[in-house]
Scaffold this active site. Structure first.
Site, PDB file in Angstrom:
ATOM      1  CE  LYS A  66     104.686  46.770  -3.692  1.00  0.00           C
ATOM      2  NZ  LYS A  66     103.424  47.263  -4.220  1.00  0.00           N
ATOM      3  CG  ASP A 102     100.237  45.681  -5.130  1.00  0.00           C
ATOM      4  OD1 ASP A 102      99.713  46.010  -4.053  1.00  0.00           O
ATOM      5  OD2 ASP A 102     101.466  45.640  -5.304  1.00  0.00           O
TER       6      ASP A 102
HETATM    7  N1  LIG Z   1      97.021  53.324  -3.886  1.00  0.00           N
HETATM    8  C1  LIG Z   1      97.904  52.394  -3.725  1.00  0.00           C
HETATM    9  O1  LIG Z   1      97.664  51.383  -3.049  1.00  0.00           O
HETATM   10  C2  LIG Z   1      99.244  52.531  -4.405  1.00  0.00           C
HETATM   11  C3  LIG Z   1     100.056  51.399  -4.550  1.00  0.00           C
HETATM   12  C4  LIG Z   1     101.293  51.542  -5.187  1.00  0.00           C
HETATM   13  C5  LIG Z   1     101.690  52.792  -5.639  1.00  0.00           C
HETATM   14  N2  LIG Z   1     100.881  53.877  -5.474  1.00  0.00           N
HETATM   15  C6  LIG Z   1     101.303  55.200  -6.001  1.00  0.00           C
HETATM   16  O2  LIG Z   1     101.574  55.048  -7.389  1.00  0.00           O
HETATM   17  C7  LIG Z   1     102.615  55.906  -7.820  1.00  0.00           C
HETATM   18  C8  LIG Z   1     103.672  55.111  -8.592  1.00  0.00           C
HETATM   19  O3  LIG Z   1     104.210  54.084  -7.792  1.00  0.00           O
HETATM   20  P1  LIG Z   1     105.122  52.927  -8.451  1.00  0.00           P
HETATM   21  O4  LIG Z   1     105.352  51.945  -7.383  1.00  0.00           O
HETATM   22  O5  LIG Z   1     104.568  52.481  -9.752  1.00  0.00           O
HETATM   23  O6  LIG Z   1     106.472  53.772  -8.740  1.00  0.00           O
HETATM   24  P2  LIG Z   1     107.580  53.510  -9.863  1.00  0.00           P
HETATM   25  O7  LIG Z   1     107.697  52.062 -10.166  1.00  0.00           O
HETATM   26  O8  LIG Z   1     108.773  54.270  -9.399  1.00  0.00           O
HETATM   27  O9  LIG Z   1     106.994  54.235 -11.190  1.00  0.00           O
HETATM   28  C9  LIG Z   1     106.874  55.638 -11.265  1.00  0.00           C
HETATM   29  C10 LIG Z   1     106.106  56.010 -12.535  1.00  0.00           C
HETATM   30  O10 LIG Z   1     105.909  57.439 -12.524  1.00  0.00           O
HETATM   31  C11 LIG Z   1     106.483  58.006 -13.701  1.00  0.00           C
HETATM   32  N3  LIG Z   1     106.982  59.350 -13.399  1.00  0.00           N
HETATM   33  C12 LIG Z   1     107.639  59.745 -12.279  1.00  0.00           C
HETATM   34  N4  LIG Z   1     107.922  61.074 -12.365  1.00  0.00           N
HETATM   35  C13 LIG Z   1     107.431  61.520 -13.549  1.00  0.00           C
HETATM   36  C14 LIG Z   1     107.392  62.775 -14.212  1.00  0.00           C
HETATM   37  N5  LIG Z   1     107.926  63.879 -13.651  1.00  0.00           N
HETATM   38  N6  LIG Z   1     106.808  62.862 -15.414  1.00  0.00           N
HETATM   39  C15 LIG Z   1     106.255  61.763 -15.986  1.00  0.00           C
HETATM   40  N7  LIG Z   1     106.242  60.536 -15.429  1.00  0.00           N
HETATM   41  C16 LIG Z   1     106.830  60.411 -14.214  1.00  0.00           C
HETATM   42  C17 LIG Z   1     107.565  57.043 -14.101  1.00  0.00           C
HETATM   43  O11 LIG Z   1     107.915  57.252 -15.459  1.00  0.00           O
HETATM   44  P3  LIG Z   1     109.383  56.829 -16.023  1.00  0.00           P
HETATM   45  O12 LIG Z   1     109.313  55.358 -16.263  1.00  0.00           O
HETATM   46  O13 LIG Z   1     109.530  57.621 -17.251  1.00  0.00           O
HETATM   47  O14 LIG Z   1     110.375  57.192 -14.951  1.00  0.00           O
HETATM   48  C18 LIG Z   1     106.858  55.702 -13.829  1.00  0.00           C
HETATM   49  O15 LIG Z   1     105.944  55.417 -14.844  1.00  0.00           O
HETATM   50  C19 LIG Z   1     103.116  56.588  -6.551  1.00  0.00           C
HETATM   51  O16 LIG Z   1     102.490  57.843  -6.486  1.00  0.00           O
HETATM   52  C20 LIG Z   1     102.623  55.695  -5.421  1.00  0.00           C
HETATM   53  O17 LIG Z   1     102.393  56.445  -4.239  1.00  0.00           O
HETATM   54  C21 LIG Z   1      99.662  53.761  -4.878  1.00  0.00           C
END
Ligand SMILES: NC(=O)c1ccc[n+]([C@@H]2O[C@H](COP(=O)([O-])OP(=O)(O)OC[C@H]3O[C@@H](n4cnc5c(N)ncnc54)[C@H](OP(=O)(O)O)[C@@H]3O)[C@@H](O)[C@H]2O)c1
Length: 282
Positions: A66, A102
């Site tokens: 992205k 988004d």
């Molecule tokens: N519904 C939709 O259309 C949609 C769209 C996009 C994403 N999503 C979902 O949103 C989620 C995040 O996606 P993203 O693109 O934002 O991913 P990302 O950029 O990789 O961010 C991941 C986030 O999760 C946190 N995290 C991961 N493991 C953790 C743990 N064990 N304990 C505490 N915090 C943790 C990370 O914290 P740190 O910074 O500390 O690593 C960060 O804040 C995913 O589940 C994805 O499937 C849904």
């Protein structure tokens, strides 16, 4: 002439975008194909050139591209500029424009389930207090869109520095945001809206802490949609909160992308039916 669209990402196997967009083309009687391609980060530039050479009219972009796709595009819409990320590309006579649906997709999904809480043009949203758990890519788009709607934000993240960075970005763009480490606190009882954006719960695991003390009038959203109800949402529901998963966000970012490409209203009901059927068949 047949139109061509796609989604690129890595991994991409579980993407529901093809099902949703194909349903929209069928409902509107538009001759178009929507494919999905796994593109590794080191082949992104070649993939973009390839899509253009093959005559694609546009594509969606998902993790991990992205932000990295931006240098390969000619221009960005204000939404993509603001988010610093692109989830939709449109090709017009060889010119590539990056867009981002988004944040607005998320806001639209909660507008359907709220009576004015974060409603776009609704001044009642001003002063409302939203807590965002997580500060990754998805949190960024959501935070900027909610701040645009006049909500006050509190952003919590395991890596506190990223929450601080995102709160700084929101403030730099005229919004109100504080930040903290991802731990329970007084915010639980004060929030009008809580948005869970971390990946915790994707594998069916428990959330990081108990939601005891949560405001029972809060709308609680987990943007995960597989599983349909995370343990986080289940617990929020047990305290009387209204809850919502991330399928509506997926739908509305897709609806907005489709309308950006086609220039006409998307068949939202058919897209929603296709998505819910696909999730039920998982
Ligand atoms: N519904 C939709 O259309 C949609 C769209 C996009 C994403 N999503 C979902 O949103 C989620 C995040 O996606 P993203 O693109 O934002 O991913 P990302 O950029 O990789 O961010 C991941 C986030 O999760 C946190 N995290 C991961 N493991 C953790 C743990 N064990 N304990 C505490 N915090 C943790 C990370 O914290 P740190 O910074 O500390 O690593 C960060 O804040 C995913 O589940 C994805 O499937 C849904």
């Amino acid at each position: 002439m047949e139109k061509h669209f796609a989604v690129i990402g890595d991994p991409i196997g579980h993407s529901l975008s093809p099902v949703m967009h194909r349903a929209a083309f069928k409902a509107k009687g538009i001759e178009a194909e929507y494919q999905r391609f796994r593109v590794s980060p080191e082949r992104l530039k070649e993939a973009v050139e390839g899509l253009v050479s093959l005559g694609f009219d546009g594509w969606n972009v998902t993790l991990p591209h992205k932000e990295k796709i931006i240098p390969f595009l000619h221009e960005l819409t204000p939404e993509a500029e603001k988010a610093g990320a692109v989830n939709t590309v449109r090709v017009d006579h060889g010119k590539l424009t990056g867009h981002n649906t988004d944040g607005l997709g998320f806001v639209r999904s909660i507008e359907e389930d709220t009576s004015g809480l974060a409603a776009g043009k609704d001044s009642r949203s001003h002063g409302k207090y939203a807590v965002i758990l997580g500060a990754g890519g998805a949190a960024k788009g959501i935070a900027l869109a909610l701040a645009d709607r006049g909500l006050k934000l509190h952003i919590l993240n395991r890596t506190a520095g990223k929450a601080e960075e995102l709160a700084g970005l929101v403030r730099a763009r005229g919004g109100e945001a504080s930040w903290a480490e991802l731990v329970p606190g007084a915010w639980l009882g004060q929030a009008d809206l809580i948005v869970q954006t971390t990946s915790v719960g994707l594998k069916g695991e428990k959330f990081l802490f108990s939601l005891q003390g949560i405001n029972p009038r809060a709308l609680v959203v987990d943007i995960i949609f597989r599983p349909a109800e995370t343990l986080f949402l289940k617990e929020a529901k047990s305290y009387g909160c209204r809850t919502l998963n991330g399928l509506g966000m997926l739908l509305h970012q897709g609806v907005l992308a489709w309308e950006y490409w086609l220039g006409e209203q998307a068949p939202v009901a058919e897209m929603w039916t296709a998505l819910t059927k696909a999730v039920a068949a998982d």
